[in-house]
Design a protein around this motif. Sequence first.
Motif, mmCIF file in Angstrom:
data_model
loop_
_atom_site.group_PDB
_atom_site.id
_atom_site.type_symbol
_atom_site.label_atom_id
_atom_site.label_comp_id
_atom_site.label_asym_id
_atom_site.label_seq_id
_atom_site.Cartn_x
_atom_site.Cartn_y
_atom_site.Cartn_z
ATOM 1 N N TYR A 152 0.817 -1.213 0.000
ATOM 2 C CA TYR A 152 0.000 0.000 0.000
ATOM 3 C C TYR A 152 0.855 1.269 0.000
ATOM 4 O O TYR A 152 0.445 2.297 -0.549
ATOM 5 C CB TYR A 152 -0.935 0.001 1.203
ATOM 6 N N THR A 153 2.034 1.216 0.607
ATOM 7 C CA THR A 153 2.939 2.365 0.567
ATOM 8 C C THR A 153 3.385 2.644 -0.861
ATOM 9 O O THR A 153 3.471 3.804 -1.296
ATOM 10 C CB THR A 153 4.168 2.120 1.463
ATOM 11 N N GLU A 154 3.663 1.562 -1.600
ATOM 12 C CA GLU A 154 4.075 1.704 -2.994
ATOM 13 C C GLU A 154 2.895 1.983 -3.923
ATOM 14 O O GLU A 154 3.002 2.777 -4.862
ATOM 15 C CB GLU A 154 4.782 0.426 -3.453
ATOM 16 N N LEU A 155 1.779 1.305 -3.640
ATOM 17 C CA LEU A 155 0.603 1.376 -4.523
ATOM 18 C C LEU A 155 -0.648 1.597 -3.667
ATOM 19 O O LEU A 155 -1.318 0.631 -3.282
ATOM 20 C CB LEU A 155 0.455 0.087 -5.327
ATOM 21 N N ILE A 204 5.494 -4.880 -11.624
ATOM 22 C CA ILE A 204 4.602 -5.467 -12.631
ATOM 23 C C ILE A 204 3.242 -4.784 -12.588
ATOM 24 O O ILE A 204 2.634 -4.491 -13.631
ATOM 25 C CB ILE A 204 4.456 -6.977 -12.407
ATOM 26 N N ALA A 205 2.747 -4.513 -11.376
ATOM 27 C CA ALA A 205 1.421 -3.883 -11.233
ATOM 28 C C ALA A 205 1.385 -2.491 -11.861
ATOM 29 O O ALA A 205 0.334 -2.038 -12.321
ATOM 30 C CB ALA A 205 1.048 -3.803 -9.757
ATOM 31 N N ARG A 206 2.524 -1.819 -11.895
ATOM 32 C CA ARG A 206 2.590 -0.494 -12.536
ATOM 33 C C ARG A 206 2.680 -0.604 -14.056
ATOM 34 O O ARG A 206 2.716 0.409 -14.757
ATOM 35 C CB ARG A 206 3.815 0.273 -12.037
ATOM 36 N N GLY A 207 2.773 -1.821 -14.563
ATOM 37 C CA GLY A 207 2.886 -2.012 -16.010
ATOM 38 C C GLY A 207 4.290 -2.298 -16.471
ATOM 39 O O GLY A 207 4.554 -2.349 -17.683
#
Length: 276
Positions: free
Chosen positions: A25-28, A135-138
């Motif tokens: 959550y801190t990152e995303l 990966i979640a950021r694309g």
Amino acid sequence: MAIITLTTDFGLKDHFVAVLKGSIYTELPDAKIVDISHDIMPFNIHECAYVLSNSYKSFPKGTIHIVGVDSEETPDNKHVVALVNGHYFISANTGVIGLITSEMTPEKVVEINLPDSIANSFPVLNVFIQVACHIARGGTLEIVGKPFSGLNDLREFAPRIVEDGKKIIGSVIYIDNYGNVITNIRKNLFDAYRNGRDFKLLARNHKIDKIHNAYNDFIDYSLEKGQRKSAGDLLAIFNSSDYIELAIYKSNLTTVGGASTLLGLDYRDTIMVDFE
């Protein structure tokens, strides 16, 4: 935002799962995190594979699966990411990915190489979370590692067919939250060798001659209530994953017990089918 799943043997008593989620959550801040299980038997790769292989297909393609079981890196146990059937699996190279995806060839596998990662006893946090968020950021897999072709092949212990097809010797591969005992004997294997014959399913000193398709099929509702089988009776079913499962009808591990405790069965114990 892609879904990130967590499967670990960390349990929920300690702070580890909370640390993982807080770091994501801190990152995303908009991340979607799903707990698959944190109650995998410690270091049990086969149990981890059973749980993940029966759950990951329910998630949309593009989901990122973090596998936190036996995750410390060694020369024989590299950290890898595999793209299989549109799903990303981040794990140590324990053989779990091969077990999960035994019927599919990975589309891409890379060995993780993060130059700024910290080598310590919590690689799920310091390595896997970073890769999942990338990966979640694309981000692409080529950024986090180099192509890898050495996935460990950990063989699932398969049932043995003996006596010219008259007997299947299987094993217990999983015990669920109800104490139900899941074997490695699949319905298609059972049907292939049965050929219409009667059979006995042997577990310790117990014999079962019928396998149901649902728990409630065990009850003959045409009988008066007092004559029906009921809670506490032993049955066998083909479970939702098409494995033979032994269960105590409406079992409760805190009171009457489950099939595992009442039959004295544990992981890797033998279950046999005799065709007559």
